[in-house]
Write an enzyme that holds these catalytic residues in place. Sequence first.
Site, short mmCIF file in Angstrom:
data_model
loop_
_atom_site.label_atom_id
_atom_site.label_comp_id
_atom_site.label_asym_id
_atom_site.label_seq_id
_atom_site.Cartn_x
_atom_site.Cartn_y
_atom_site.Cartn_z
N GLU A 1 0.83 -1.20 0.00
CA GLU A 1 0.00 0.00 0.00
C GLU A 1 0.86 1.24 0.00
O GLU A 1 2.02 1.19 0.39
CB GLU A 1 -0.85 0.04 1.29
CG GLU A 1 -1.75 -1.12 1.43
CD GLU A 1 -2.43 -1.16 2.80
OE1 GLU A 1 -2.45 -0.13 3.50
OE2 GLU A 1 -2.93 -2.23 3.14
N LYS B 1 1.96 4.70 1.66
CA LYS B 1 1.95 5.25 3.02
C LYS B 1 1.58 6.73 2.90
O LYS B 1 2.36 7.54 2.39
CB LYS B 1 3.33 5.09 3.67
CG LYS B 1 3.35 5.54 5.11
CD LYS B 1 4.64 5.11 5.78
CE LYS B 1 4.62 5.33 7.28
NZ LYS B 1 4.37 6.71 7.67
N ASP C 1 0.76 10.50 3.90
CA ASP C 1 1.44 11.37 4.86
C ASP C 1 0.47 12.40 5.44
O ASP C 1 0.40 13.53 4.99
CB ASP C 1 2.62 12.05 4.16
CG ASP C 1 3.59 12.64 5.16
OD1 ASP C 1 3.45 12.35 6.37
OD2 ASP C 1 4.49 13.38 4.74
N TYR D 1 -7.43 2.47 5.64
CA TYR D 1 -6.53 1.37 5.31
C TYR D 1 -6.50 0.23 6.32
O TYR D 1 -5.60 -0.59 6.29
CB TYR D 1 -5.11 1.89 5.07
CG TYR D 1 -4.59 2.82 6.15
CD1 TYR D 1 -4.45 2.42 7.47
CD2 TYR D 1 -4.22 4.12 5.82
CE1 TYR D 1 -3.97 3.27 8.44
CE2 TYR D 1 -3.74 4.99 6.79
CZ TYR D 1 -3.61 4.56 8.09
OH TYR D 1 -3.15 5.40 9.05
N LYS E 1 10.28 3.81 3.87
CA LYS E 1 10.17 5.25 3.64
C LYS E 1 10.97 5.66 2.43
O LYS E 1 12.12 5.25 2.27
CB LYS E 1 10.71 6.00 4.86
CG LYS E 1 9.94 5.69 6.15
CD LYS E 1 8.82 6.65 6.37
CE LYS E 1 9.29 7.72 7.29
NZ LYS E 1 8.36 8.43 8.03
N CYS F 1 18.16 45.64 11.08
CA CYS F 1 17.18 45.38 10.03
C CYS F 1 17.75 45.75 8.66
O CYS F 1 18.24 46.87 8.49
CB CYS F 1 15.90 46.18 10.31
SG CYS F 1 14.69 46.01 8.98
N CYS G 1 15.53 48.91 7.33
CA CYS G 1 15.44 50.23 7.94
C CYS G 1 16.58 50.51 8.91
O CYS G 1 16.70 51.61 9.44
CB CYS G 1 14.11 50.42 8.65
SG CYS G 1 13.98 49.48 10.18
N CYS H 1 12.39 43.06 13.70
CA CYS H 1 12.67 44.48 13.58
C CYS H 1 11.56 45.19 14.38
O CYS H 1 10.39 45.03 14.07
CB CYS H 1 12.62 44.92 12.12
SG CYS H 1 12.58 46.72 11.98
N CYS I 1 9.41 50.88 9.33
CA CYS I 1 10.14 49.93 8.49
C CYS I 1 9.31 49.61 7.24
O CYS I 1 8.20 49.08 7.35
CB CYS I 1 10.44 48.68 9.30
SG CYS I 1 11.34 47.44 8.38
S1 IVH Z 1 -1.30 0.60 8.85
C1 IVH Z 1 -0.84 -1.72 12.62
N1 IVH Z 1 -1.35 1.62 6.42
O1 IVH Z 1 1.76 5.40 9.12
C2 IVH Z 1 -0.96 -1.01 11.34
N2 IVH Z 1 -0.56 2.99 8.19
O2 IVH Z 1 3.75 4.34 11.62
C3 IVH Z 1 -1.16 0.43 11.52
N3 IVH Z 1 0.03 5.28 7.52
O3 IVH Z 1 0.30 5.70 12.26
C4 IVH Z 1 -1.04 1.33 10.40
N4 IVH Z 1 -0.47 5.04 5.38
O4 IVH Z 1 -0.68 7.09 10.36
C5 IVH Z 1 -1.04 1.83 7.72
N5 IVH Z 1 -1.48 2.40 4.23
C6 IVH Z 1 -1.20 2.61 5.52
C7 IVH Z 1 -0.71 3.85 5.98
C8 IVH Z 1 -0.39 4.00 7.34
C9 IVH Z 1 -0.03 5.87 6.32
C10 IVH Z 1 0.53 5.94 8.75
C11 IVH Z 1 -0.35 5.79 9.94
C12 IVH Z 1 0.47 5.11 11.01
C13 IVH Z 1 1.86 5.31 10.51
C14 IVH Z 1 2.69 4.09 10.83
#
Ligand code: IVH
Length: 670
Positions: free
Chosen positions: A111, A113, A115, A224, A311, A406, A409, A424, A430
Amino acid sequence: MTEQERIEELRTALHQHNYNYYVLSTPTISDQEFDALLRELAELEGRHPELFDPNSPTQRVGSDLTNDFETVVHLRPMLSLANTYNQEEVRAYYERVREGLQGEDFEICCELKFDGLSISLHYEDGRLVRAVTRGDGVQGDDVTANVRTIRTIPLQLSPGAGWPRSFEIRGEVLMPWNSFEALNREREAAEEPLFANPRNAASGTLKSKQASVVADRHLDAYLYYLLGDEVPADGHYENLQAARTWGFQVSEHMRKVRSLDEIFDFINYWDVERKNLPVATDGIVLKVNSQRQQRALGMTAKSPRWAIAYKFQAEQQSTVLREVTYQVGRTGAVTPVANMDPVQLSGTTVRRATLNNADFIAKLDLHLGDHVLVEKGGEIIPKIVAVDEAFITEERGPRVEFIRHCPECGAELVRYEGEAAWYCPNDAGCPPQLKGRIEHFVSRRAMDINTLGPETIDDLYARGLIRNVADLYDLTVDQLSGFGDTRIRSARKTIQAIEDSRQVPFERVLFALGIRFVGETVAKTLARRFHDIDTLSRVSLDELLQVNSIGQAIAESVIRWFADMDNIFLVERLRARGLQFQLSEQKLAEQSDRLAGKTIVISGVFAHHSRDEYKALIEQHGGKNTGSISAKTSFILAGDNMGPAKLEKAQKLGVSIVNEDEFLKMIEKD
Ligand code: IVH
């Protein structure tokens, strides 16, 4: 059909249209038709307060009132994931899983991740009942009112879709790139601090005390993780596909795979492709698909053994630092900027990067001519993360010393307690501060004199025609136009816009004045509480601190602003020009001081008004609403189902309990 039936029918239909529009992106009716249905529903609901439902589609807009978040303990702790940064560690995870499952076949769900910030949603009988932030993993904030404004989160699942009676679903709340950029553009225009990345913006927004702010900012959510005793399948992937059919937004980019090679393909593909997604992602999550196998693998103290996060590397480049320049903002804050040899980073040419503040420069031990590592991660603005050690030589250029005066000014810079920035202090002389205040004053959400752009302001300033916002009202068409037809026409338009701004209501004028920390919301609160500028100019620090949601920093700033005679003269000049310095008649008529000096706690469920409406009523009548009962509480406004803990505390402290009808009597006109 009775009105009650029509209300139910409209709610069901609107939930479905919301889902079609926001989740499926395939609306089946026009926006106008949608609005018409929503208006009809709002009207019917207005006639039937007894049928109030917090999950009604009409509640998506959020209210204007302050939320106090209650802390809620998670039914199941919200774990985080172990992070890895290279493919070797991914291989090691895969091997650990294989060994843990003792040779059994297994599938991995790959999946994105996302943000943002994680959220846990609870549904009972198909209705959203609670939304809680991750917090520390054990307990988080109840942000249900704010989450209700997120259109991709269903409030009511379609009947008969096969969802369990009770379940929890977790996911990520995000701010899409386009909303994030629009928000920052607006903040820049209002000279408010920018959000560094969509995650901070999403998190700041979700924790906002006003659901209406959240509704304005267009958050989104991807789910998710489905949990509960009656989930449809053993497979995590299969459960999420089911959840999609119930109305949840589930990423279409999830894949089930059976080999390490396929995992690496997924990672390599998204490392590049993620740049084309509408939302920010910072990695890949790998999960063992079968829940039975997940249980067999179990977890360590902090994170499950069946899942891992990979990551992405933020892109970094090395280049040479040539010069440090300094920018002075509307508030006088001085920001250091690195000017570097141009370098390609994530598809754009980067020449400038932020250096944050003086402490940051000192920590890097930065010298001119150094090779520096520049990064553009989740952030829009590139930043310098380190000096590139590989290039450090005996002979370095001069060390970067933060300026003392500054650059605009010449005033000596100052630092305020608890703040990292240098300022400043010459706010009266200014140039960028003076021009910045004028730009803020004319901005759309303030006086809305939108024909005056930064360039015109620059020009008028350079010609000595404006030094402060009152000077705007003395401008003439001649001064604004040079020669030529179009210029005269646009000058006339500007003069007209300045003229029209006299009708802008007091709360926006107050915001336009640019008092530090007095944003739109605070301005509204102050206007409602103190009614006119003369009263506000005379209030004491204590009186300000009595007001809901006004803290020390805001209160001190207001007092400081009115203690400055220049500001008093400014107000007088503006008043002479006809600007609004008091609440309109209509707004005043709705106010009273029947609850002045009273501190009131709201608890339980109400029949005549929503909780938020009661909060508004309390403020409108001069009272103060707080979250928890203490000896200072004047009374509790209690509806049905007041919690037993609260009841006990109230009895112990001898705080009286007032019911809805009694309360409405209290604020009634005599
Ligand atoms: S699963 C036990 N799936 O990443 C499983 N987390 O450190 C729990 N996150 O706190 C999370 N995308 O905020 C999962 N596809 C995804 C995710 C995801 C982002 C974040 C989530 C979690 C952190 C994991």
